[in-house]
Design a protein around this motif. Structure first.
Motif, PDB file in Angstrom:
ATOM      1  N   GLY A   3       0.575 -44.586   8.020  1.00  0.00           N
ATOM      2  CA  GLY A   3       1.786 -44.146   8.706  1.00  0.00           C
ATOM      3  C   GLY A   3       2.564 -43.095   7.950  1.00  0.00           C
ATOM      4  O   GLY A   3       3.167 -42.210   8.557  1.00  0.00           O
ATOM      5  N   THR A   4       2.571 -43.162   6.635  1.00  0.00           N
ATOM      6  CA  THR A   4       3.355 -42.217   5.839  1.00  0.00           C
ATOM      7  C   THR A   4       2.873 -40.781   6.002  1.00  0.00           C
ATOM      8  O   THR A   4       3.690 -39.885   6.270  1.00  0.00           O
ATOM      9  CB  THR A   4       3.363 -42.645   4.367  1.00  0.00           C
ATOM     10  N   PRO A   5       1.572 -40.494   5.846  1.00  0.00           N
ATOM     11  CA  PRO A   5       1.143 -39.101   6.057  1.00  0.00           C
ATOM     12  C   PRO A   5       1.365 -38.616   7.489  1.00  0.00           C
ATOM     13  O   PRO A   5       1.724 -37.460   7.712  1.00  0.00           O
ATOM     14  CB  PRO A   5      -0.350 -39.114   5.732  1.00  0.00           C
ATOM     15  N   GLY A  10       4.586 -35.227  11.110  1.00  0.00           N
ATOM     16  CA  GLY A  10       5.525 -35.131  12.224  1.00  0.00           C
ATOM     17  C   GLY A  10       6.801 -34.410  11.822  1.00  0.00           C
ATOM     18  O   GLY A  10       7.317 -33.579  12.580  1.00  0.00           O
ATOM     19  N   TYR A  11       7.317 -34.724  10.633  1.00  0.00           N
ATOM     20  CA  TYR A  11       8.513 -34.033  10.135  1.00  0.00           C
ATOM     21  C   TYR A  11       8.239 -32.541   9.950  1.00  0.00           C
ATOM     22  O   TYR A  11       9.073 -31.694  10.293  1.00  0.00           O
ATOM     23  CB  TYR A  11       8.990 -34.629   8.815  1.00  0.00           C
ATOM     24  N   ILE A  12       7.086 -32.209   9.394  1.00  0.00           N
ATOM     25  CA  ILE A  12       6.733 -30.801   9.178  1.00  0.00           C
ATOM     26  C   ILE A  12       6.607 -30.081  10.523  1.00  0.00           C
ATOM     27  O   ILE A  12       7.096 -28.957  10.684  1.00  0.00           O
ATOM     28  CB  ILE A  12       5.434 -30.692   8.351  1.00  0.00           C
TER      29      ILE A  12
END
Length: 113
Positions: A3-5, A10-12
Motif C-alpha cells: 500500500g505504501t508505494p 498516487g500522491y505523485i
C-alpha cells in the motif's frame, strides 16, 4: 506493505495533475530554474549534505533527528533554488550542465546569454 508505494505513486500523480493546470503556472515558473540546472542542484545538494553531516564538515550525522534532517534539507534546497534564480540571470546553463554540453559536443560553447 504494497500500500505504501501505491499511495506514494498516487500522491505523485495527483501533484503532477495539479501542476499541469494553467493556474499552477507561477509555481512551475518558480521551480523551473532548478529544473534547468538539475545536475548542478543534484551535485551541490550532495556536497552540502556531506559538509553538514560528515566529520570533515559540521559532523551532524546522528546529532539531529528526522525532523531536523528534513528542515536542513528544505533549507539547502531553498538556498540552491535561490542560487539557481541568480545564476540563470546572466547565464544560459548551470555550470555542470554547460560542462556536460561542452564534453558532449567536444567544443567550448557560450555560457553567457
Amino acid at each position: 506493505m504494497a500500500g505504501t508505494p501505491v499511495l506514494a505513486m498516487g500522491y505523485i500523480a495527483a501533484a503532477a495533475l495539479l501542476l499541469n493546470l494553467a493556474s499552477a503556472e507561477p509555481v512551475r515558473r518558480f521551480f523551473a530554474p532548478a529544473g534547468k540546472m538539475a545536475l548542478t542542484v543534484y551535485l551541490m545538494s550532495g556536497l552540502a549534505g556531506e559538509i553538514i553531516f560528515y566529520g570533515w564538515g559540521f559532523n551532524l550525522i546522528g546529532e539531529v533527528g528526522t525532523m531536523g534532517v528534513l528542515g536542513i534539507s528544505i533549507l539547502v534546497y531553498a538556498g540552491l533554488l535561490g542560487l539557481c534564480h541568480l545564476w540563470l540571470r546572466p547565464f544560459r546553463y548551470g555550470p555542470w550542465e554547460w560542462l556536460w554540453r561542452c564534453l558532449t559536443y567536444l567544443q567550448w560553447l557560450p555560457i553567457r546569454k
